[in-house]
Design a protein around this motif. Structure first.
Motif, PDB file in Angstrom:
ATOM      1  N   GLN A   1      15.198   4.656 -23.989  1.00 39.15           N
ATOM      2  CA  GLN A   1      14.185   5.024 -24.977  1.00 39.15           C
ATOM      3  C   GLN A   1      13.406   6.273 -24.544  1.00 39.15           C
ATOM      4  OE1 GLN A   1      12.491   0.882 -25.102  1.00 39.15           O
ATOM      5  NE2 GLN A   1      12.841   1.097 -27.297  1.00 39.15           N
ATOM      6  N   THR A   2      14.121   7.236 -24.002  1.00 39.32           N
ATOM      7  CA  THR A   2      13.506   8.484 -23.580  1.00 39.32           C
ATOM      8  C   THR A   2      13.756   9.584 -24.606  1.00 39.32           C
ATOM      9  OG1 THR A   2      13.453  10.204 -21.881  1.00 39.32           O
ATOM     10  CG2 THR A   2      15.550   9.100 -22.217  1.00 39.32           C
ATOM     11  N   MET A   3      12.766  10.460 -24.774  1.00 36.90           N
ATOM     12  CA  MET A   3      12.941  11.609 -25.660  1.00 36.90           C
ATOM     13  C   MET A   3      13.615  12.775 -24.941  1.00 36.90           C
ATOM     14  SD  MET A   3       9.202  13.451 -25.955  1.00 36.90           S
ATOM     15  CE  MET A   3       8.373  11.986 -26.586  1.00 36.90           C
ATOM     16  N   PHE A   4      13.763  12.641 -23.621  1.00 41.43           N
ATOM     17  CA  PHE A   4      14.350  13.724 -22.832  1.00 41.43           C
ATOM     18  C   PHE A   4      15.871  13.587 -22.777  1.00 41.43           C
ATOM     19  CE2 PHE A   4      10.057  12.967 -21.108  1.00 41.43           C
ATOM     20  CZ  PHE A   4       9.476  14.175 -21.491  1.00 41.43           C
ATOM     21  N   ALA A   5      16.457  13.656 -23.939  1.00 46.62           N
ATOM     22  CA  ALA A   5      17.918  13.569 -24.067  1.00 46.62           C
ATOM     23  C   ALA A   5      18.367  14.658 -25.022  1.00 46.62           C
ATOM     24  CB  ALA A   5      18.328  12.190 -24.579  1.00 46.62           C
ATOM     25  N   ASP A   6      19.628  15.021 -24.922  1.00 46.28           N
ATOM     26  CA  ASP A   6      20.161  16.085 -25.769  1.00 46.28           C
ATOM     27  C   ASP A   6      20.180  15.665 -27.236  1.00 46.28           C
ATOM     28  OD1 ASP A   6      20.695  17.796 -23.614  1.00 46.28           O
ATOM     29  OD2 ASP A   6      22.663  16.872 -23.265  1.00 46.28           O
ATOM     30  N   LEU A   7      20.129  16.652 -28.088  1.00 46.85           N
ATOM     31  CA  LEU A   7      20.373  16.419 -29.511  1.00 46.85           C
ATOM     32  C   LEU A   7      21.749  15.793 -29.669  1.00 46.85           C
ATOM     33  CD1 LEU A   7      19.357  17.046 -32.469  1.00 46.85           C
ATOM     34  CD2 LEU A   7      20.792  19.095 -32.336  1.00 46.85           C
ATOM     35  N   ASN A   8      21.892  14.880 -30.621  1.00 52.41           N
ATOM     36  CA  ASN A   8      23.183  14.225 -30.847  1.00 52.41           C
ATOM     37  C   ASN A   8      23.358  13.939 -32.333  1.00 52.41           C
ATOM     38  OD1 ASN A   8      21.822  11.644 -31.397  1.00 52.41           O
ATOM     39  ND2 ASN A   8      21.414  11.642 -29.193  1.00 52.41           N
ATOM     40  N   ASP A   9      24.484  13.340 -32.705  1.00 54.19           N
ATOM     41  CA  ASP A   9      24.766  13.127 -34.121  1.00 54.19           C
ATOM     42  C   ASP A   9      23.831  12.108 -34.771  1.00 54.19           C
ATOM     43  OD1 ASP A   9      25.964  11.089 -32.639  1.00 54.19           O
ATOM     44  OD2 ASP A   9      27.916  11.221 -33.639  1.00 54.19           O
ATOM     45  N   PHE A  10      23.349  11.149 -34.028  1.00 50.95           N
ATOM     46  CA  PHE A  10      22.371  10.174 -34.523  1.00 50.95           C
ATOM     47  C   PHE A  10      21.096  10.918 -34.927  1.00 50.95           C
ATOM     48  CE2 PHE A  10      20.715   5.615 -33.706  1.00 50.95           C
ATOM     49  CZ  PHE A  10      19.483   5.839 -34.296  1.00 50.95           C
ATOM     50  N   THR A  11      20.521  11.669 -33.993  1.00 49.06           N
ATOM     51  CA  THR A  11      19.270  12.374 -34.247  1.00 49.06           C
ATOM     52  C   THR A  11      19.434  13.406 -35.351  1.00 49.06           C
ATOM     53  OG1 THR A  11      18.622  12.086 -31.933  1.00 49.06           O
ATOM     54  CG2 THR A  11      17.445  13.756 -33.188  1.00 49.06           C
TER      55      THR A  11
ATOM     56  N   GLN B   1      29.180  18.036 -27.121  1.00 47.43           N
ATOM     57  CA  GLN B   1      28.934  19.460 -26.888  1.00 47.43           C
ATOM     58  C   GLN B   1      28.518  20.199 -28.155  1.00 47.43           C
ATOM     59  OE1 GLN B   1      28.970  20.688 -23.709  1.00 47.43           O
ATOM     60  NE2 GLN B   1      27.984  22.451 -24.676  1.00 47.43           N
ATOM     61  N   HIS B   2      29.019  19.779 -29.292  1.00 46.73           N
ATOM     62  CA  HIS B   2      28.668  20.411 -30.567  1.00 46.73           C
ATOM     63  C   HIS B   2      27.152  20.432 -30.753  1.00 46.73           C
ATOM     64  CE1 HIS B   2      28.964  21.424 -34.856  1.00 46.73           C
ATOM     65  NE2 HIS B   2      28.099  20.438 -35.089  1.00 46.73           N
ATOM     66  N   TYR B   3      26.494  19.319 -30.470  1.00 43.48           N
ATOM     67  CA  TYR B   3      25.049  19.215 -30.685  1.00 43.48           C
ATOM     68  C   TYR B   3      24.261  19.847 -29.538  1.00 43.48           C
ATOM     69  CZ  TYR B   3      26.376  16.295 -34.569  1.00 43.48           C
ATOM     70  OH  TYR B   3      26.927  15.849 -35.742  1.00 43.48           O
ATOM     71  N   VAL B   4      24.822  19.837 -28.348  1.00 40.19           N
ATOM     72  CA  VAL B   4      24.198  20.547 -27.229  1.00 40.19           C
ATOM     73  C   VAL B   4      24.118  22.036 -27.561  1.00 40.19           C
ATOM     74  CG1 VAL B   4      24.454  21.214 -24.811  1.00 40.19           C
ATOM     75  CG2 VAL B   4      24.890  18.851 -25.497  1.00 40.19           C
ATOM     76  N   ASP B   5      25.202  22.566 -28.091  1.00 41.45           N
ATOM     77  CA  ASP B   5      25.234  23.976 -28.476  1.00 41.45           C
ATOM     78  C   ASP B   5      24.253  24.261 -29.610  1.00 41.45           C
ATOM     79  OD1 ASP B   5      27.211  24.290 -26.601  1.00 41.45           O
ATOM     80  OD2 ASP B   5      28.837  24.620 -28.040  1.00 41.45           O
ATOM     81  N   LEU B   6      24.188  23.351 -30.571  1.00 40.04           N
ATOM     82  CA  LEU B   6      23.292  23.532 -31.710  1.00 40.04           C
ATOM     83  C   LEU B   6      21.835  23.580 -31.250  1.00 40.04           C
ATOM     84  CD1 LEU B   6      22.686  23.705 -34.731  1.00 40.04           C
ATOM     85  CD2 LEU B   6      22.865  21.204 -34.844  1.00 40.04           C
TER      86      LEU B   6
END
Length: 406
Positions: free
Chosen positions: A105-115, A154-159
């Motif tokens: 439940q941390t906000m310090f995670a990469d953007l992903n398809d869920f978010t 990686q798609h969302y990391v790049d985004l």
């Protein structure tokens, strides 16, 4: 003559004092309104407003009311300007939703398809209940990003690294999840069947984690808060001992309270699995139509007379008893097959709407609703949320207006 001059001087002094007082009052009123506009923008966008943006908000707030701090309708129209900020999507929404995508439940995670999918649904003003059951996913539109992959984020990391405005439809675009991931449309269930959710909650275990965290993130309740030992235990799986530590009272007084309701609902996930190992980035969502995953039969000898899952048929035993207070939709049957229909069951409850409103209230107002006025405001926001066809933008602006004086 002298007396008359004194009276005239006094009158002029009084007029001057009145003019100064009126000017100071106007200045204070403008400063108060500007501070409120700034606060609304900061809370929604997550970044400071420019002077031009604040001036535009003040102009709207002053449009129909001489007292520019009193009109909630004008203040809401002004707050809507903040929804156009990239900060609302890239900062506020991203930070609010990211903890829902991982067990820590941390906000310090990469953007992903869920978010990204939550951000897109909010941006487009769609019926937010679809977040738990629609065939939808949001992906980056730029060809310079790594392609979407079922086996990589990686798609969302790049985004995210691009810093592009996800409020722009040319940056983040809506697609059908089935066309992007290859998962059959009937098996899609909004964010529940995204790669990020599968990696976090379908990995190892028994798929009960997916149900538990969905309950926490979208109903604002953990299992302890929905315990009900009066429900029939006929669907509790074989892996649950009926005499933990040799004491059957533990099962009857505690275990049954969660499992009697949870296991029949979590059966909706019986065909889903995560292919990778826990704690690693490798892996993808696996769906085996009409074939129950082996994890549903682990530890069968704990109580071999328990329920052996034959399919993904789910039933909501909580429609009766104390958890009927969650406000289930009487227009739905309360049972079905698969994650899609079960997600709809949860999303169409009163508890879902109230939970989303409370999460936004806390994000914007920076505190949980505590006072009677706060709780009254939450009720009003829930009503507005429903009346707007579950448009989450309405919830953010309502919260900003209410808390603009904090």
């Amino acid at each position: 003559m002298l007396k008359n001059k004194s009276l005239k001087r006094a009158a002029r002094a009084g007029a001057a004092l009145l003019a100064v007082t009126m000017a100071m009052t106007a200045t204070l009123a403008e400063a108060g309104a500007r501070e409120q506009a700034k606060r609304m923008y900061d809370r929604i966008a997550g970044v400071p407003a420019t002077d031009a943006e604040l001036d535009a908000m003040l102009a709207i707030m002053d449009a129909n009311d001489d007292n520019i701090t009193d009109s909630d309708a004008d203040a809401k129209a002004a707050a809507e300007l903040a929804l156009d900020s990239s900060g609302f999507y890239n900062v506020t929404l991203k930070n609010m939703v990211t903890p829902w995508t991982n067990e820590e439940q941390t906000m310090f995670a990469d953007l992903n398809d869920f978010t990204a999918t939550v951000i897109g649904l909010v941006r487009d003003g769609d019926d937010y209940r679809k977040v738990l059951y629609d065939d939808v996913i949001y992906v980056g539109a730029s060809g310079s990003l790594a392609a979407y992959s079922n086996g990589s984020n990686q798609h969302y990391v790049d985004l995210e690294a691009s810093g592009a405005d996800m409020g722009d439809t040319n940056v983040l675009e809506r697609r059908s999840q089935s066309s992007v991931t290859g998962l059959q449309s009937s098996a899609t269930a909004g964010v529940l069947t995204t790669r990020a959710a599968a990696k976090a909650f379908f990995v190892a275990g028994t798929n009960r984690a997916m149900f538990r965290f969905t309950l926490m993130n979208f109903m604002c309740r953990d299992l302890e808060q929905v315990q009900d030992t009066t429900r029939t235990p006929d669907r509790i799986r074989q892996d649950v001992s009926r005499s933990p530590g040799g004491d059957s009272r533990i099962f009857l007084n505690r275990c049954i309270g969660c499992h009697a309701g949870m296991d029949p609902l979590a059966q909706a996930f019986a065909y889903y699995e995560w292919s990778g190992e826990e704690g690693t980035e490798d892996g993808q969502l696996i769906y085996t139509a009409n074939q129950v995953q082996a994890k549903y039969h682990i530890n069968a000898d704990n109580f071999r007379y328990g329920y052996s899952t034959p399919n993904d048929q789910w039933d909501n035993y909580w429609r009766e008893g104390p958890n009927s207070a969650l406000g289930w939709d009487s227009g739905l049957p309360g049972s079905g097959s698969g994650a899609k229909s079960m997600g709809m069951e949860l999303a169409h409850s009163d508890a879902f709407a109230e939970c989303q409103v409370k999460k936004v209230f806390q994000t914007v107002c920076l505190h949980e609703p505590t006072t009677s006025a706060d709780h009254s405001q939450v009720s009003s926001m829930v009503t507005n949320f429903e009346a707007s066809n579950y448009n989450m933008q309405t919830v953010f602006t309502d919260a900003a207006v209410y808390c603009r004086g904090d």
